[in-house]
Motif scaffolding. Structure first.
Motif, short mmCIF file in Angstrom:
data_model
loop_
_atom_site.label_atom_id
_atom_site.label_comp_id
_atom_site.label_asym_id
_atom_site.label_seq_id
_atom_site.Cartn_x
_atom_site.Cartn_y
_atom_site.Cartn_z
N UNK A 162 41.78 -26.21 49.16
CA UNK A 162 43.07 -26.73 48.73
C UNK A 162 43.76 -25.91 47.66
N UNK A 163 42.99 -25.26 46.81
CA UNK A 163 43.59 -24.42 45.77
C UNK A 163 42.61 -23.33 45.35
N UNK A 164 43.10 -22.26 44.75
CA UNK A 164 42.23 -21.11 44.43
C UNK A 164 41.10 -21.43 43.47
N UNK A 165 41.36 -22.25 42.44
CA UNK A 165 40.29 -22.51 41.47
C UNK A 165 39.15 -23.31 42.08
N UNK A 166 39.47 -24.22 43.00
CA UNK A 166 38.41 -25.00 43.66
C UNK A 166 37.54 -24.09 44.52
N UNK A 167 38.19 -23.21 45.28
CA UNK A 167 37.43 -22.28 46.12
C UNK A 167 36.55 -21.38 45.27
N UNK A 168 37.10 -20.89 44.16
CA UNK A 168 36.33 -20.01 43.27
C UNK A 168 35.12 -20.73 42.68
N UNK A 169 35.33 -21.92 42.15
CA UNK A 169 34.22 -22.66 41.52
C UNK A 169 33.21 -23.13 42.56
N UNK A 170 33.67 -23.50 43.73
CA UNK A 170 32.78 -23.90 44.82
C UNK A 170 31.81 -22.78 45.17
N UNK A 171 32.32 -21.56 45.21
CA UNK A 171 31.47 -20.41 45.52
C UNK A 171 30.66 -19.97 44.30
N UNK A 172 31.29 -19.97 43.15
CA UNK A 172 30.64 -19.48 41.93
C UNK A 172 29.37 -20.27 41.62
N UNK A 313 47.11 -22.12 32.49
CA UNK A 313 47.08 -22.62 33.87
C UNK A 313 45.65 -22.70 34.39
N UNK A 314 45.47 -23.51 35.43
CA UNK A 314 44.11 -23.87 35.83
C UNK A 314 43.32 -22.77 36.54
N UNK A 315 44.00 -21.87 37.26
CA UNK A 315 43.25 -20.79 37.93
C UNK A 315 42.62 -19.82 36.91
N UNK A 316 43.40 -19.27 35.96
CA UNK A 316 42.79 -18.42 34.94
C UNK A 316 41.74 -19.16 34.11
N UNK A 317 41.97 -20.44 33.82
CA UNK A 317 41.00 -21.20 33.03
C UNK A 317 39.67 -21.28 33.76
N UNK A 318 39.72 -21.50 35.08
CA UNK A 318 38.48 -21.58 35.86
C UNK A 318 37.72 -20.26 35.83
N UNK A 319 38.44 -19.17 36.03
CA UNK A 319 37.79 -17.85 36.05
C UNK A 319 37.22 -17.50 34.69
N UNK A 320 37.99 -17.74 33.64
CA UNK A 320 37.56 -17.37 32.29
C UNK A 320 36.35 -18.18 31.85
N UNK A 321 36.41 -19.50 32.00
CA UNK A 321 35.37 -20.36 31.44
C UNK A 321 34.10 -20.40 32.28
#
Length: 392
Positions: A162-172, A313-321
């Motif tokens: 549904x959104x980039x941060x979810x996909x990133x965290x799901x895989x991470x 914003x939530x995408x950079x926050x997900x990647x950074x944290x």
């Protein structure tokens, strides 16, 4: 005299070129503000951690590959006019205004689960503007566009795609599909109830919706192709198919049957991820920064990521944290709920705002007031739910 005139002309040409370059730079920043900021952050971080072979470990190529696949497939479905046909057939006819409002709000809510929040807004906000203008109900424009924006941001958290941060965290964090859905389901259901109630607050009068031209499916053969590629992409997301196979299938299909579609992919988002991978990786190698973020995340990964999303914003926050905690579930909830709040908390919100600003007689301050009020109300409800669930 002739030499002086030539020098004056040269200076004018130089000034014109400089002004043109400045306008292009300003235009690019307006189109891609997060990409520019992410590039500046990545470049600045290199002053503290010089480039080396270790940079190669920063990048999550699987996430980038799957994002590419999903963006390409959704662009292909848009090219086939699927969403416009669906909307028109769903809305045409004699309806109550409350039902029409509910449909307009829930369309991006459910669509964003599969086609991402930004694509849902690109598809349905212009359609809503057309419909409300046609039935002479423009007084509801701000209210319904804001609700659609919230709906897209919240509906998109229902699935990893549904959104980039979810996909990133799901895989991470190697979350399971079942674990993902169990975690996000309470928030999705609560969002659905609140949005439906808000949508039904409009005056429930009877209206007639008729379109001057009937939308039809374009390129039926390509539609079958893109549906198949979408299925392959989902299999890659849920780890039922190796992601290189999905990527290879999408690239080969585009090369053979739809090369122009390569130009419609959002490479800015992919470059933004690359820059933030560098920035986040370098921040993790700076001891003071690592200790500070670790201390915040130890207290609450959910609240830290939620608040960080309001600023960057939530995408950079997900990647950074993500590099400073193992609480992937907390980050997932925090960055998804953190899409509510400020206008930049979710970059998809800017899409709706831009569409509204293009309208004749637009009232940006009123829009921002309604947007902020409804977003903060939704954020308060869902954050309270998250805190209750964590206590329970």
């Amino acid at each position: 005299m002739m030499r002086e005139a030539a020098e004056i002309n040269e200076r004018k040409e130089g000034d014109g070129l400089a002004a043109g370059a400045k306008q292009k730079a300003i235009g690019f920043f307006r189109r891609e503000p997060v990409l520019v900021i992410s590039f500046v952050c990545a470049a600045a971080s290199m002053a503290f951690v010089p480039p080396s072979e270790a940079y190669g470990a920063y990048f999550d190529w699987k996430v980038l590959s799957l994002l590419f696949c999903l963006m390409a497939v959704v662009a292909g479905l848009q090219e086939c006019n699927v969403f416009a046909v669906f909307c028109q057939r769903l809305l045409t006819g004699r309806k109550r205004m409350g039902l029409l409002s509910l449909i307009l709000v829930l369309l991006p809510f459910f669509a964003s689960m599969l086609i991402t929040n930004d694509v849902a807004l690109i598809t349905f906000v212009p359609f809503t503007i057309v419909v409300l203008s046609m039935i002479q109900r423009r007084q509801y424009l701000i209210y319904l566009i804001v609700l659609q924006t919230i709906a897209a941001n919240l509906g998109s958290m229902a699935a990893p795609v549904g959104n980039p941060q979810s996909l990133f965290l799901y895989e991470k964090f190697h979350l399971s599909a079942g674990g993902y859905f169990r975690l996000m389901l309470p928030f999705v259901l609560a969002s659905l109830v609140c949005l439906a109630a808000a949508a039904l607050l409009v005056k429930n009068e009877t209206i007639q919706v008729e379109f001057s031209a009937r939308e039809t499916i374009k390129h039926p053969k390509k539609l079958c192709l893109f549906c198949g590629l979408f299925a392959l992409s989902l299999l890659g997301v849920f780890r039922a198919l190796p992601y290189p196979w999905a990527l290879g299938a999408v690239v080969i299909a585009l090369l053979l049957w739809d090369r122009p579609l390569f130009a419609r992919i959002d490479y800015g988002l992919l470059l933004t991820f690359l820059c933030f991978f560098v920035f986040a990786g370098n921040m993790g190698n700076i001891g003071e920064v690592r200790e500070f973020l670790n201390s915040l995340l130890e207290r609450s990964a959910m609240l830290t990521s939620l608040l960080a999303s309001q600023v960057i914003s939530n995408v950079p926050a997900a990647v950074l944290l993500s590099g400073f905690t193992q609480d992937g579930q907390g980050l997932l909830v925090g960055t998804n709920l953190g899409g509510l709040g400020t206008l930049i908390a979710s970059l998809a919100s800017l899409i709706s705002f831009r569409y509204y600003l293009r309208l004749e007689g637009a009232k940006p301050l009123r829009y921002l007031g309604v947007f902020t009020g409804l977003n903060l109300a939704g954020l308060a409800v869902l954050t309270s739910l998250a805190l209750c669930l964590s206590l329970w």
